[in-house]
Design a protein around this motif. Structure first.
Motif, PDB file in Angstrom:
ATOM      1  N   ILE A  79       0.779  -1.229  -0.025  1.00  0.00           N
ATOM      2  CA  ILE A  79      -0.069   0.254  -0.081  1.00  0.00           C
ATOM      3  C   ILE A  79       0.693   1.116   0.342  1.00  0.00           C
ATOM      4  N   MET A  80       0.823   2.291  -1.012  1.00  0.00           N
ATOM      5  CA  MET A  80       1.892   3.015  -1.050  1.00  0.00           C
ATOM      6  C   MET A  80       0.677   4.577  -0.323  1.00  0.00           C
ATOM      7  N   GLY A  81       1.718   5.422   0.099  1.00  0.00           N
ATOM      8  CA  GLY A  81       1.457   5.823   0.541  1.00  0.00           C
ATOM      9  C   GLY A  81       0.498   6.866  -0.386  1.00  0.00           C
ATOM     10  N   ASP A  82       0.278   7.020  -1.733  1.00  0.00           N
ATOM     11  CA  ASP A  82      -0.563   7.788  -2.315  1.00  0.00           C
ATOM     12  C   ASP A  82      -2.158   6.814  -1.897  1.00  0.00           C
ATOM     13  N   GLU A  83      -2.119   5.663  -1.343  1.00  0.00           N
ATOM     14  CA  GLU A  83      -3.201   4.794  -1.197  1.00  0.00           C
ATOM     15  C   GLU A  83      -3.318   3.957  -2.735  1.00  0.00           C
ATOM     16  N   SER A  84      -2.005   4.005  -3.378  1.00  0.00           N
ATOM     17  CA  SER A  84      -2.484   2.986  -4.333  1.00  0.00           C
ATOM     18  C   SER A  84      -1.697   2.012  -3.948  1.00  0.00           C
ATOM     19  N   ARG A 104      -6.247   2.021  -9.218  1.00  0.00           N
ATOM     20  CA  ARG A 104      -6.050   4.114  -9.380  1.00  0.00           C
ATOM     21  C   ARG A 104      -6.085   3.807  -8.019  1.00  0.00           C
ATOM     22  N   GLY A 105      -4.912   4.571  -7.456  1.00  0.00           N
ATOM     23  CA  GLY A 105      -5.553   5.424  -6.275  1.00  0.00           C
ATOM     24  C   GLY A 105      -6.417   7.045  -6.385  1.00  0.00           C
TER      25      GLY A 105
END
Length: 241
Positions: A79-84, A104-105
């Motif tokens: 889970i990436m910091g940009d919520e992707s 897609r985040g």
């Protein structure tokens, strides 16, 4: 002897069918199984497969890994910091699901491109405004925008679909639906004190206040880039390179 041969052939057939099932399951289905698995366990980001880390470095260079998970016999989730979201199977193959839920985040989806694929006016902008910088990474977003990472001064630059400059940030980029950039001078004292005490000589370059209350801080230290995330009360949650 015939019975032994029968069971041996049955075992081989079952194994082949199992392998075939793994080969034919769609990336969307496997990503969904990983996301909702009750066997999902937290792992250090360093334990993600090398192929997955390399993919993230190329395609998600403007953010960081917030959480990493492993599901036995299934695969991995980041889970990436940009919520992707990024997934790979148990063998380290990065999944490319087609459903927006998995690709897609809030900031959209993009794919890495070569520097030679950038519009000429973006190259010219960097050469004019950052003459000592090298373009290290580039990606093209599905909304048409371009995001690039340059070597000095560790900037992330955002350009429109026609190559017009939009904005610059440092170390990481979060779009506005996730929260708002904030003045470093307005950070809670508990956060600045923690950084001063644990990373002497470092410099806070950027701060972002997420809608969930967390603070994301970009710090340049003697060890290089550090992304530090604190909760709403200023308690450290994690540090990422």
């Amino acid at each position: 002897m015939k019975r032994i041969l029968f069971f041996a052939l049955t075992g081989i057939l079952a194994f082949a069918i199992g392998c075939k099932k793994d080969d034919t399951i769609t990336d969307d289905s496997l990503a969904q199984e990983i996301e909702f698995s009750t066997q999902k366990v937290v792992i250090p980001t360093s334990e993600l497969p090398t192929t997955m880390l390399d993919y993230i470095d190329e395609n998600h260079f403007e953010t960081y890994i917030e959480e990493a998970y492993m599901v036995p016999d299934k695969g991995y989730e980041a889970i990436m910091g940009d919520e992707s979201l990024v997934y790979c199977d148990r063998n380290g193959r990065v999944l490319h699901p087609k459903r927006d839920r998995f690709r897609r985040g809030p900031c959209g989806h993009g794919e890495a491109i070569g520097v030679d694929e950038l519009p000429a006016n973006i190259i010219e902008y960097v050469e004019t405004n950052y003459p000592d910088a090298e373009i290290l990474r580039a990606k093209h977003m599905d909304n048409g925008r371009y995001i690039i990472k340059i070597s000095e001064p560790h900037y992330i630059l955002i350009f429109s679909a026609d190559g017009a400059f939009i904005e610059a940030t440092v170390l990481f980029y979060h779009c506005h639906p996730l929260g708002v950039p904030m003045d470093i001078a307005n950070l809670p004292e508990t956060i600045t004190n923690y950084i001063e005490d644990n990373y002497p000589g470092s410099e806070i370059l950027v701060a972002f206040h997420k809608n969930n209350g967390m603070y994301v801080i970009g710090v340049f230290t003697t060890e290089g880039r550090k992304i530090m995330v604190f909760d709403a009360d200023g308690n450290l949650i994690f540090v990422r390179p």
